[in-house]
Design an enzyme around this catalytic site. Structure first.
Site, PDB file in Angstrom:
ATOM      1  N   HIS A 153     -10.543  10.416 -23.516  1.00  0.00           N
ATOM      2  CA  HIS A 153     -11.878  10.533 -24.105  1.00  0.00           C
ATOM      3  C   HIS A 153     -11.905   9.809 -25.450  1.00  0.00           C
ATOM      4  O   HIS A 153     -10.870   9.644 -26.093  1.00  0.00           O
ATOM      5  CB  HIS A 153     -12.259  12.004 -24.304  1.00  0.00           C
ATOM      6  CG  HIS A 153     -12.684  12.679 -23.041  1.00  0.00           C
ATOM      7  ND1 HIS A 153     -11.775  13.216 -22.158  1.00  0.00           N
ATOM      8  CD2 HIS A 153     -13.907  12.896 -22.507  1.00  0.00           C
ATOM      9  CE1 HIS A 153     -12.441  13.749 -21.130  1.00  0.00           C
ATOM     10  NE2 HIS A 153     -13.732  13.558 -21.318  1.00  0.00           N
ATOM     11  N   SER A 161     -19.010  14.844 -21.045  1.00  0.00           N
ATOM     12  CA  SER A 161     -18.152  14.936 -22.225  1.00  0.00           C
ATOM     13  C   SER A 161     -18.192  13.704 -23.115  1.00  0.00           C
ATOM     14  O   SER A 161     -17.909  13.789 -24.314  1.00  0.00           O
ATOM     15  CB  SER A 161     -16.709  15.197 -21.794  1.00  0.00           C
ATOM     16  OG  SER A 161     -16.295  14.245 -20.828  1.00  0.00           O
TER      17      SER A 161
END
Length: 268
Positions: free
Chosen positions: A250, A43
Protein backbone atom coordinates in the site's frame (compact mmCIF):
# COMPACT_ATOMS: atom_id res chain seq x y z
CA UNK A 1 12.00 60.70 -19.11
CA UNK A 2 11.85 57.85 -21.58
CA UNK A 3 13.17 55.48 -18.89
CA UNK A 4 10.62 56.62 -16.32
CA UNK A 5 7.77 56.11 -18.78
CA UNK A 6 9.06 52.62 -19.56
CA UNK A 7 9.31 51.88 -15.85
CA UNK A 8 5.80 53.15 -15.27
CA UNK A 9 4.46 51.09 -18.16
CA UNK A 10 6.27 47.98 -16.94
CA UNK A 11 4.95 48.50 -13.43
CA UNK A 12 1.44 48.95 -14.78
CA UNK A 13 1.64 45.76 -16.82
CA UNK A 14 3.09 43.82 -13.89
CA UNK A 15 0.38 45.11 -11.57
CA UNK A 16 -2.27 44.14 -14.10
CA UNK A 17 -0.84 40.65 -14.40
CA UNK A 18 -0.71 40.26 -10.63
CA UNK A 19 -4.29 41.43 -10.25
CA UNK A 20 -5.43 39.10 -13.03
CA UNK A 21 -3.67 36.13 -11.44
CA UNK A 22 -4.99 37.07 -8.01
CA UNK A 23 -8.49 37.29 -9.43
CA UNK A 24 -8.13 33.88 -11.08
CA UNK A 25 -6.81 32.41 -7.85
CA UNK A 26 -9.67 33.92 -5.88
CA UNK A 27 -12.19 32.58 -8.38
CA UNK A 28 -10.67 29.13 -8.21
CA UNK A 29 -10.66 29.21 -4.41
CA UNK A 30 -14.30 30.29 -4.40
CA UNK A 31 -15.15 27.48 -6.81
CA UNK A 32 -13.52 24.75 -4.71
CA UNK A 33 -14.94 26.20 -1.50
CA UNK A 34 -18.44 25.76 -2.93
CA UNK A 35 -17.92 22.06 -3.65
CA UNK A 36 -19.59 19.22 -1.81
CA UNK A 37 -17.02 16.39 -1.97
CA UNK A 38 -17.46 12.69 -1.17
CA UNK A 39 -14.51 10.26 -1.13
CA UNK A 40 -15.36 6.60 -1.73
CA UNK A 41 -13.36 3.46 -2.31
CA UNK A 42 -10.97 0.90 -0.90
CA UNK A 43 -7.74 1.03 1.11
CA UNK A 44 -5.91 3.07 -1.53
CA UNK A 45 -8.40 5.87 -0.87
CA UNK A 46 -8.81 5.32 2.87
CA UNK A 47 -5.04 5.64 3.28
CA UNK A 48 -3.96 2.25 4.59
CA UNK A 49 -0.16 2.34 4.79
CA UNK A 50 0.02 6.08 5.44
CA UNK A 51 -0.49 5.85 9.22
CA UNK A 52 -2.29 8.43 11.35
CA UNK A 53 -5.61 6.57 11.29
CA UNK A 54 -8.79 8.10 12.63
CA UNK A 55 -9.74 5.87 15.55
CA UNK A 56 -13.42 6.51 14.83
CA UNK A 57 -13.04 4.80 11.46
CA UNK A 58 -12.24 1.43 13.05
CA UNK A 59 -11.21 -1.30 10.63
CA UNK A 60 -11.77 1.05 7.68
CA UNK A 61 -8.47 2.73 8.66
CA UNK A 62 -9.15 6.17 7.27
CA UNK A 63 -5.94 8.16 7.45
CA UNK A 64 -5.52 11.88 7.95
CA UNK A 65 -2.71 11.52 5.39
CA UNK A 66 -4.91 9.99 2.68
CA UNK A 67 -5.25 12.00 -0.53
CA UNK A 68 -8.96 12.89 0.00
CA UNK A 69 -8.17 14.49 3.36
CA UNK A 70 -5.08 16.25 1.98
CA UNK A 71 -7.16 17.69 -0.88
CA UNK A 72 -9.90 18.74 1.55
CA UNK A 73 -7.38 20.47 3.82
CA UNK A 74 -5.89 22.40 0.90
CA UNK A 75 -9.18 23.41 -0.71
CA UNK A 76 -11.72 23.71 2.12
CA UNK A 77 -14.80 22.46 0.24
CA UNK A 78 -18.16 23.40 1.70
CA UNK A 79 -18.71 19.79 2.80
CA UNK A 80 -16.60 16.64 2.92
CA UNK A 81 -17.64 13.04 3.53
CA UNK A 82 -15.01 10.31 3.75
CA UNK A 83 -16.47 6.79 3.55
CA UNK A 84 -13.63 4.87 1.82
CA UNK A 85 -12.80 1.70 3.71
CA UNK A 86 -9.95 -0.79 3.87
CA UNK A 87 -10.78 -4.06 2.15
CA UNK A 88 -13.77 -2.66 0.29
CA UNK A 89 -15.07 -4.44 -2.78
CA UNK A 90 -17.56 -3.09 -5.27
CA UNK A 91 -20.50 -4.47 -3.28
CA UNK A 92 -19.25 -2.79 -0.12
CA UNK A 93 -19.23 0.59 -1.85
CA UNK A 94 -22.82 0.26 -3.03
CA UNK A 95 -24.01 -1.18 0.30
CA UNK A 96 -22.13 0.96 2.80
CA UNK A 97 -20.50 4.04 1.31
CA UNK A 98 -23.04 5.95 -0.78
CA UNK A 99 -25.08 7.47 2.06
CA UNK A 100 -23.52 10.97 1.83
CA UNK A 101 -24.22 11.25 -1.92
CA UNK A 102 -27.08 13.46 -3.02
CA UNK A 103 -28.23 15.74 -5.82
CA UNK A 104 -26.10 18.44 -4.19
CA UNK A 105 -22.85 16.45 -4.44
CA UNK A 106 -20.41 18.16 -6.80
CA UNK A 107 -17.30 15.95 -6.64
CA UNK A 108 -16.71 12.24 -6.01
CA UNK A 109 -13.45 10.30 -5.95
CA UNK A 110 -13.14 6.52 -5.90
CA UNK A 111 -10.63 3.68 -6.14
CA UNK A 112 -12.24 0.27 -6.46
CA UNK A 113 -11.77 -3.08 -8.18
CA UNK A 114 -8.47 -4.33 -6.78
CA UNK A 115 -10.03 -6.37 -3.98
CA UNK A 116 -12.66 -7.83 -6.30
CA UNK A 117 -9.85 -9.01 -8.56
CA UNK A 118 -8.17 -10.77 -5.63
CA UNK A 119 -5.29 -8.38 -4.98
CA UNK A 120 -4.51 -9.67 -1.48
CA UNK A 121 -4.62 -13.34 -2.48
CA UNK A 122 -2.43 -12.72 -5.54
CA UNK A 123 0.26 -11.09 -3.42
CA UNK A 124 0.04 -13.77 -0.70
CA UNK A 125 0.35 -16.51 -3.32
CA UNK A 126 3.32 -14.86 -4.98
CA UNK A 127 5.17 -14.25 -1.72
CA UNK A 128 4.63 -17.72 -0.27
CA UNK A 129 4.52 -20.07 -3.24
CA UNK A 130 6.46 -20.91 -6.39
CA UNK A 131 6.97 -18.70 -9.42
CA UNK A 132 4.73 -20.87 -11.59
CA UNK A 133 1.95 -20.82 -8.97
CA UNK A 134 2.29 -17.06 -8.65
CA UNK A 135 2.00 -16.47 -12.39
CA UNK A 136 -0.94 -18.87 -12.62
CA UNK A 137 -2.75 -16.91 -9.86
CA UNK A 138 -2.00 -13.63 -11.65
CA UNK A 139 -3.51 -15.01 -14.85
CA UNK A 140 -6.57 -16.15 -12.91
CA UNK A 141 -7.02 -12.59 -11.64
CA UNK A 142 -6.70 -11.22 -15.18
CA UNK A 143 -9.40 -13.62 -16.33
CA UNK A 144 -11.67 -12.27 -13.59
CA UNK A 145 -10.94 -8.74 -14.78
CA UNK A 146 -12.04 -9.78 -18.27
CA UNK A 147 -15.19 -11.68 -17.38
CA UNK A 148 -16.64 -10.43 -14.12
CA UNK A 149 -15.16 -7.15 -12.95
CA UNK A 150 -16.67 -4.90 -15.66
CA UNK A 151 -20.20 -5.70 -14.52
CA UNK A 152 -19.31 -5.07 -10.90
CA UNK A 153 -17.74 -1.72 -11.76
CA UNK A 154 -20.84 -0.84 -13.76
CA UNK A 155 -22.99 -1.45 -10.70
CA UNK A 156 -20.90 0.96 -8.61
CA UNK A 157 -20.66 3.65 -11.26
CA UNK A 158 -24.39 3.46 -12.02
CA UNK A 159 -25.25 3.71 -8.31
CA UNK A 160 -23.03 6.78 -7.91
CA UNK A 161 -24.71 8.52 -10.84
CA UNK A 162 -28.16 7.61 -9.56
CA UNK A 163 -27.53 9.22 -6.17
CA UNK A 164 -25.35 12.12 -7.37
CA UNK A 165 -26.55 12.95 -10.89
CA UNK A 166 -24.66 16.24 -11.18
CA UNK A 167 -21.35 15.19 -9.62
CA UNK A 168 -17.97 15.18 -11.32
CA UNK A 169 -16.71 11.65 -10.66
CA UNK A 170 -12.96 10.97 -10.65
CA UNK A 171 -11.87 7.33 -10.76
CA UNK A 172 -8.24 6.74 -9.80
CA UNK A 173 -6.22 3.66 -10.68
CA UNK A 174 -3.48 1.69 -8.96
CA UNK A 175 0.32 2.00 -9.19
CA UNK A 176 2.68 -0.56 -10.62
CA UNK A 177 4.32 -2.24 -7.64
CA UNK A 178 7.84 -2.93 -8.84
CA UNK A 179 10.68 -1.20 -10.60
CA UNK A 180 12.07 -3.94 -12.83
CA UNK A 181 15.82 -4.34 -12.73
CA UNK A 182 15.80 -2.38 -9.50
CA UNK A 183 17.66 -2.61 -6.22
CA UNK A 184 15.87 -5.62 -4.68
CA UNK A 185 18.23 -8.54 -4.10
CA UNK A 186 15.75 -10.93 -2.50
CA UNK A 187 12.07 -11.76 -2.55
CA UNK A 188 10.07 -12.30 -5.73
CA UNK A 189 11.71 -13.21 -9.01
CA UNK A 190 11.88 -10.70 -11.83
CA UNK A 191 9.33 -12.76 -13.74
CA UNK A 192 6.90 -12.55 -10.82
CA UNK A 193 7.41 -8.80 -10.50
CA UNK A 194 6.82 -8.33 -14.20
CA UNK A 195 3.64 -10.44 -14.08
CA UNK A 196 2.30 -8.42 -11.14
CA UNK A 197 3.06 -5.13 -12.90
CA UNK A 198 1.33 -6.38 -16.05
CA UNK A 199 -1.70 -7.37 -13.99
CA UNK A 200 -1.85 -3.90 -12.47
CA UNK A 201 -1.83 -2.38 -15.96
CA UNK A 202 -4.51 -4.86 -17.01
CA UNK A 203 -6.72 -3.90 -14.07
CA UNK A 204 -6.18 -0.19 -14.68
CA UNK A 205 -7.17 -0.53 -18.34
CA UNK A 206 -10.43 -2.23 -17.37
CA UNK A 207 -11.22 0.37 -14.70
CA UNK A 208 -10.42 3.23 -17.10
CA UNK A 209 -12.68 1.84 -19.82
CA UNK A 210 -15.65 1.37 -17.54
CA UNK A 211 -15.13 4.85 -16.09
CA UNK A 212 -15.02 6.39 -19.57
CA UNK A 213 -18.15 4.51 -20.63
CA UNK A 214 -19.99 6.11 -17.72
CA UNK A 215 -18.67 9.57 -18.55
CA UNK A 216 -16.34 9.67 -15.58
CA UNK A 217 -12.80 11.03 -15.45
CA UNK A 218 -10.07 8.42 -15.03
CA UNK A 219 -6.73 9.46 -13.53
CA UNK A 220 -3.73 7.15 -13.72
CA UNK A 221 -1.30 7.25 -10.80
CA UNK A 222 1.34 5.24 -12.68
CA UNK A 223 3.25 8.32 -13.95
CA UNK A 224 3.41 9.84 -10.46
CA UNK A 225 4.69 6.59 -8.94
CA UNK A 226 7.28 5.94 -11.66
CA UNK A 227 10.66 5.96 -9.96
CA UNK A 228 9.01 5.31 -6.59
CA UNK A 229 8.01 1.67 -6.97
CA UNK A 230 9.28 -1.11 -4.71
CA UNK A 231 12.93 -1.84 -5.62
CA UNK A 232 13.46 1.76 -6.75
CA UNK A 233 15.45 2.84 -3.70
CA UNK A 234 12.89 5.61 -3.13
CA UNK A 235 9.72 3.60 -2.73
CA UNK A 236 6.33 5.17 -2.05
CA UNK A 237 4.88 1.69 -1.53
CA UNK A 238 5.37 -0.69 1.37
CA UNK A 239 6.87 -4.04 0.46
CA UNK A 240 5.72 -7.10 2.42
CA UNK A 241 5.66 -6.20 6.11
CA UNK A 242 5.38 -9.28 8.32
CA UNK A 243 4.78 -7.09 11.38
CA UNK A 244 1.85 -5.31 9.72
CA UNK A 245 0.58 -7.41 6.84
CA UNK A 246 -2.34 -5.06 6.18
CA UNK A 247 -0.01 -2.24 5.14
CA UNK A 248 1.96 -4.41 2.70
CA UNK A 249 1.83 -3.20 -0.92
CA UNK A 250 0.00 0.00 0.00
CA UNK A 251 1.15 3.60 -0.49
CA UNK A 252 3.14 5.27 2.25
CA UNK A 253 2.28 8.79 3.38
CA UNK A 254 4.63 10.01 0.63
CA UNK A 255 2.73 7.88 -1.88
CA UNK A 256 -0.52 9.54 -0.88
CA UNK A 257 0.87 13.09 -0.94
CA UNK A 258 3.26 12.69 -3.88
CA UNK A 259 1.40 10.09 -5.93
CA UNK A 260 -2.34 10.09 -5.37
CA UNK A 261 -2.90 13.71 -4.38
CA UNK A 262 -1.41 15.33 -7.50
CA UNK A 263 -3.04 12.69 -9.73
CA UNK A 264 -6.40 13.70 -8.25
CA UNK A 265 -5.69 17.42 -8.04
CA UNK A 266 -4.53 17.67 -11.65
CA UNK A 267 -7.85 16.45 -13.04
CA UNK A 268 -10.04 18.33 -10.56
Amino acid sequence: MRLSRFTALSSSLLLGAVLALTGAGAAQAAETAALDYVALGDSYSSGVGAGSYDSASGDCKRSTKAYPVLWKNANAPSSFAFTACSGARTGDVTANQLGPLSAATDLVSVTIGGNDAGFADVMTTCVLQSESTCISRVNQAKSYVDTTLPGKLDSVYTAIRSKAPAARVVVLGYPRFYQLGGSCVAGLSENERRAINDASDYLNAAVAKRAADHGYTYSSVVPAFTGHEICSGSAWLHSVNWLNIGESYHPTAAGQSGGYLPSFRNVV
